[in-house]
Structures are given as C-alpha cells and as structure tokens.
Design an enzyme around this catalytic site. Structure first.
Site: not given
Length: 249
Positions: A17, A54-55, A155
């Site tokens: 995405l 790294d978010v 998730y």
C-alpha cells in the site's frame, strides 16, 4: 489540498500500500519521503526519497520528518506501516504471547500516532493556504477493526484503535487546519499474500460480494488521493472492501 510542489510522508513505503501511495503522490507532483524499517529493496521511484526509520521510535520519526521539511512545505502524511501476525487469545500452546500483542499495538497504533503527531507539529508551523488549510493525514486501519476474525485479537485491537483515534485527532488538529481520515481496507493483493497459493487467494476473492476479486494497492492509493484532494472529508473512516463482511474464520 494541492499536492504540486508540496512534501508528503508515506510510511510502509517500501512495498504494498505504501509503495503504491508514494508513487501516486509523486505522480501528482509531490516530493515524497518514503519511510520503512528496511528500504534496501524498495523500488526506485522518481520523486521519492526513502528514509530507513522505525515508526515506533520517536527519534527515528523526528529525523524522517526533518528530512521531509528540508525538501519543502510538508502537507501530507499517509500512514501505511503495519504488521499482522495472528494468534488466538488462548490456543493450543497457551495464552497469546503478550510480547507479540504489545508489539502489534506498538507498530500499528502507537507508530501511527507517533508519525501523525510529530508530522502535525511540523505541518502546524507552516503557512496556511487561502482556505486556512495546512495539511491532511490519512491513516490505515482494516475491516478487522469491525469484523476481527479468530486469531486477530491483537491485529483487530490495533486497527480498532486507529479507527477510534480518527475523530478526536481530527478535532484536536482542526485548529491548525489539518484534516485526519482513515482508510479501512479489506483484503488487498500485497506482498503479504504472495506467499499463499493461487487457490487460497481465489477462495478469499470468492467471499467478496463485488467486485469479486482482491483489492489492488493502486486502489488504496487512489482513495488516499481522493481524501487528500477532497477538502470536506474529515474525521471519517472509509471502508474499501467490496462490501465484504468477514466471517469468524
């Protein structure tokens, strides 16, 4: 929101995405900073600068945002970074790995919040356009936020958090002229599905009412662009799923 000659940040930009969205934004004239944990295999795209980050690290995110602001006026953020391991709350091997649960929340929800908040700080410091607009953030949830299946407790929790974040974030950032929306995709043909058989993918596609196929990353990018360019969309979560409602398994 005009994209030409502005700067956009896309997370998870090395594939799937995020990569499709980075390409679409660059094609509209934006200078894109593509963030991913590993950018070594990211396809070269005109107008896209990759930054390994790294978010979940505020320092990494601030460094990436600094790279973006050095390129021009930051207007757009699209958060696509995420992970999706599955495990049952109580399975044959015992209780869901609590470290894994924490990691999924940290990447999918806290990572999204961190990028949005740090980028919003930079966007708020820019001059608004003639309509008072400064920027837009598009976050990524999932239909699992609403129809979480067996094995998706972590998730679905993380993506449900992204959905719940949408409206209060839009309200918080309204005073700065920053809009916030969320896309909740269904089953998308991403590298995550490349490891499963054609037969399995066909079975997934057969469950979609219409069109009876998997979504394409480019369709996510198209919707993200529509949100960015539609100035009255704010505080909204949009499902992109072909009317799919997931069964328990």
């Amino acid at each position: 929101m005009q994209l030409q000659d502005t700067v956009a940040i896309v997370t998870g930009a090395a594939s799937g995405l995020g990569n499709a969205t980075a390409a679409a934004l660059a094609a509209r004239g934006a200078h894109v900073v593509g963030i991913d944990l590993d950018t070594s295999a990211a396809p070269a795209l005109d107008g896209v600068t990759y930054v390994a980050a790294d978010v979940t690290s505020e320092d990494d995110v601030r460094r990436a945002v600094a790279v973006a602001t050095e390129q021009g006026v930051l207007r757009t953020v699209v958060n696509c970074a995420g992970i999706g391991p599955s495990a049952r709350v109580l399975g044959k091997k015992g209780v869901h790995d609590l470290g894994l649960y924490r990691k999924i929340i940290e990447v999918n929800l806290i990572g999204t919040f961190t990028v949005m908040a740090v980028a919003a700080e930079a966007i708020a410091a820019t001059e608004s356009d003639e309509h008072g607009q400064r920027g837009v953030v598009v976050n990524t949830a999932s239909i699992a936020a609403f129809d979480g299946q067996i094995g998706q407790a972590a998730y679905a929790s993380s993506k449900g958090g992204v959905v719940g974040l949408t409206l209060p974030a839009a309200r918080d950032l309204a005073q700065y002229g920053i809009r916030v929306c969320t896309i909740a995709p269904g089953i998308v043909e991403t590298p995550m599905l490349a490891t499963v058989s054609e037969e399995f993918r066909a079975g997934l596609a057969a469950g979609v009412p219409f069109p009876q196929r998997l979504a394409r990353p480019e369709e996510y990018a198209q919707l993200a662009l529509s949100i960015i360019e539609h100035d009255y969309l704010n505080g909204e979560t949009i499902r992109m799923d072909g009317a799919l409602r997931m069964a328990p398994r």
